[in-house]
Design a protein around this motif. Structure first.
Motif, PDB file in Angstrom:
ATOM      1  N   ASP A   1       3.168 -20.481   5.508  1.00 58.58           N
ATOM      2  CA  ASP A   1       4.055 -20.263   4.352  1.00 58.58           C
ATOM      3  C   ASP A   1       4.863 -18.971   4.577  1.00 58.58           C
ATOM      4  OD1 ASP A   1       1.814 -18.566   4.163  1.00 58.58           O
ATOM      5  OD2 ASP A   1       1.822 -18.566   1.973  1.00 58.58           O
TER       6      ASP A   1
ATOM      7  N   ASP B   1       3.705 -11.586   7.352  1.00 58.87           N
ATOM      8  CA  ASP B   1       2.605 -11.605   8.334  1.00 58.87           C
ATOM      9  C   ASP B   1       2.490 -12.976   9.005  1.00 58.87           C
ATOM     10  OD1 ASP B   1       1.629 -12.582   5.839  1.00 58.87           O
ATOM     11  OD2 ASP B   1      -0.438 -12.196   6.433  1.00 58.87           O
ATOM     12  N   ASP B   2       2.916 -14.036   8.318  1.00 57.29           N
ATOM     13  CA  ASP B   2       2.978 -15.348   8.986  1.00 57.29           C
ATOM     14  C   ASP B   2       3.970 -15.284  10.152  1.00 57.29           C
ATOM     15  OD1 ASP B   2       2.635 -15.746   5.921  1.00 57.29           O
ATOM     16  OD2 ASP B   2       1.875 -17.626   6.745  1.00 57.29           O
TER      17      ASP B   2
ATOM     18  N   ASN C   1       3.736 -18.204  -0.075  1.00 57.88           N
ATOM     19  CA  ASN C   1       4.476 -16.947  -0.229  1.00 57.88           C
ATOM     20  C   ASN C   1       5.874 -17.188  -0.783  1.00 57.88           C
ATOM     21  OD1 ASN C   1       2.524 -15.145   0.777  1.00 57.88           O
ATOM     22  ND2 ASN C   1       3.040 -15.674   2.886  1.00 57.88           N
TER      23      ASN C   1
ATOM     24  N   LEU D   1      -2.343 -20.764   7.731  1.00 54.05           N
ATOM     25  CA  LEU D   1      -2.005 -19.390   7.348  1.00 54.05           C
ATOM     26  C   LEU D   1      -1.538 -19.283   5.898  1.00 54.05           C
ATOM     27  CD1 LEU D   1      -0.035 -18.385  10.584  1.00 54.05           C
ATOM     28  CD2 LEU D   1      -2.469 -18.008  10.073  1.00 54.05           C
ATOM     29  N   GLY D   2      -1.625 -20.391   5.179  1.00 52.05           N
ATOM     30  CA  GLY D   2      -1.202 -20.385   3.777  1.00 52.05           C
ATOM     31  C   GLY D   2      -2.219 -21.140   2.940  1.00 52.05           C
TER      32      GLY D   2
ATOM     33  N   ASN E   1      -4.211 -16.953  -0.743  1.00 48.79           N
ATOM     34  CA  ASN E   1      -4.145 -18.358  -0.302  1.00 48.79           C
ATOM     35  C   ASN E   1      -5.103 -19.255  -1.090  1.00 48.79           C
ATOM     36  OD1 ASN E   1      -2.209 -17.772   1.619  1.00 48.79           O
ATOM     37  ND2 ASN E   1      -3.684 -17.467   3.277  1.00 48.79           N
TER      38      ASN E   1
ATOM     39  N   ASP F   1      -2.517 -12.711   8.739  1.00 47.83           N
ATOM     40  CA  ASP F   1      -2.312 -13.951   9.492  1.00 47.83           C
ATOM     41  C   ASP F   1      -2.341 -13.731  11.012  1.00 47.83           C
ATOM     42  OD1 ASP F   1      -2.236 -15.287   7.106  1.00 47.83           O
ATOM     43  OD2 ASP F   1      -0.052 -15.408   7.012  1.00 47.83           O
TER      44      ASP F   1
HETATM   45 CA    CA Z   1       0.417 -16.655   4.952  1.00 48.61          CA
END
Ligand code: CA
Ligand code: BDR
Length: 310
Positions: free
Chosen positions: A10, A14-15, A39, A126-127, A169, A243
């Motif tokens: 998302d 940091d993603d 995000n 990652l989300g 998350n 992430d």
């Molecule tokens: Ca994320």
């Protein structure tokens, strides 16, 4: 041989760093990137993936697919206060990107990758876990073929970052997290317990990127600035690399100590220990120095030196 990886994301400051790390890691081959609302709204997440692709131009070029626009059972709460309206610090001058597709197809891409790679596939989430939960509903058999799921999320023995007890998350889509934990998957969870140890000092990024000047390095410095500012204001000693740590643990699990636990998800996304057979393992202590070295060495590879003309 590089292991096939699918990144569900998302993006998110940091993603974005995690994607850049993945594209510079020879141990893995990023076969697909799927987006999910978190995000930022999912259409903006797609724009951000296209921006990062244009900036980094990874090979192989991954399949890109849009995923869920809403959590399973509640309204979306975004992380734009932290990540900016556009999710990447609201900078000007990104290159034009293609229009995101109208229909989500992340679920079919996850099914396809799972069936194609069989037990070799690592899915890095990652989300919020919405896309994975929807894929479980559509084809649990395909999901059971995924070799390993490494997911950033949760706050097990530490305070949350959205409420006193919940991490972002998990807070955004607790119903999805519940379904994933109930599915008996090889789930390796990377909660705030671990990621709060993965702090990048401001000086670290500046000096590492100095040796790799160019548009990529300049953009990284620019789009992380907002994250540094907000993390500093909340008492951290630098940028917290949630992430990127999860991605690094998908590459090298020995960067953390892991604990098998049984977790239940509370109504607001709390990740609470409970007794019984473990349903995941969680990263606890990490080797922060080794992680930061790996991250900085790879984030922005030094440009090859030009041959002196004869
Ligand atoms: Ca994320
Ligand atoms: C998680 O929430 C998001 O804001 C970050 O991208 C990360 O995935 C940290 O709680």
């Amino acid at each position: 041989m590089a292991s096939p990886v699918l990144i569900d994301t998302d993006p998110g400051i940091d993603d974005a760093l995690a994607l850049l790390l993945a594209w510079s890691s020879p141990e893995i081959s990023v076969e697909a990137v799927t987006t999910v609302a978190g995000n930022v709204p999912v259409e903006q997440g797609m724009v951000n993936v296209f921006r990062l692709l244009a900036l980094r131009q990874p090979t192989p070029r991954p399949v890109i697919a849009m995923g869920a626009a809403e959590p399973l059972a509640r309204a979306l709460v975004t992380g734009q206060r932290y990540h900016g309206e556009d999710g990447l610090g609201d900078l000007a001058n990104w290159p034009e990107t293609p229009k995101p597709p109208l229909e989500p197809d992340a679920v079919s891409v996850i099914i396809d990758q799972a069936r194609r790679s069989q037990r070799l596939l690592t899915l890095v989430a990652l989300g919020p876990l919405t896309n994975l939960a929807l894929t479980l509903k559509a084809d649990a058999g395909a999901v059971s073929l995924i070799g390993r799921i490494v997911a950033m999320g949760g706050a097990v023995d530490v305070p949350g970052n959205v409420t006193p007890t919940a991490e972002f998350n998990m807070y955004v889509d607790p119903e999805a997290a519940h379904r994933v934990l109930a599915a008996r998957l090889p789930l390796h969870l990377v909660p705030l317990d671990a990621t709060r140890q993965a702090v990048l000092p401001r000086a670290g990024i500046k000096s590492a990127l100095r040796r790799a000047t160019g548009p990529l390095a300049e953009r990284i410095v620019a789009f992380t600035e907002r994250g540094f500012r907000i993390d500093h204001a909340s008492g951290a000693q630098g940028l917290v690399l949630h992430d990127p740590l999860a991605l690094a643990l998908a590459i090298d699990p020995t960067l953390a100590e892991w604990e098998p636990v049984r977790l239940v998800i509370g109504p607001e996304g709390e990740t609470q220990r409970t007794s019984g057979e473990p349903n995941c393992r969680i990263a606890k202590g990490i080797d922060a120095n080794r992680f930061l070295r790996l991250f900085l060495d790879r984030l922005c590879p030094a440009l090859p030196r030009r041959r002196a003309s004869s």
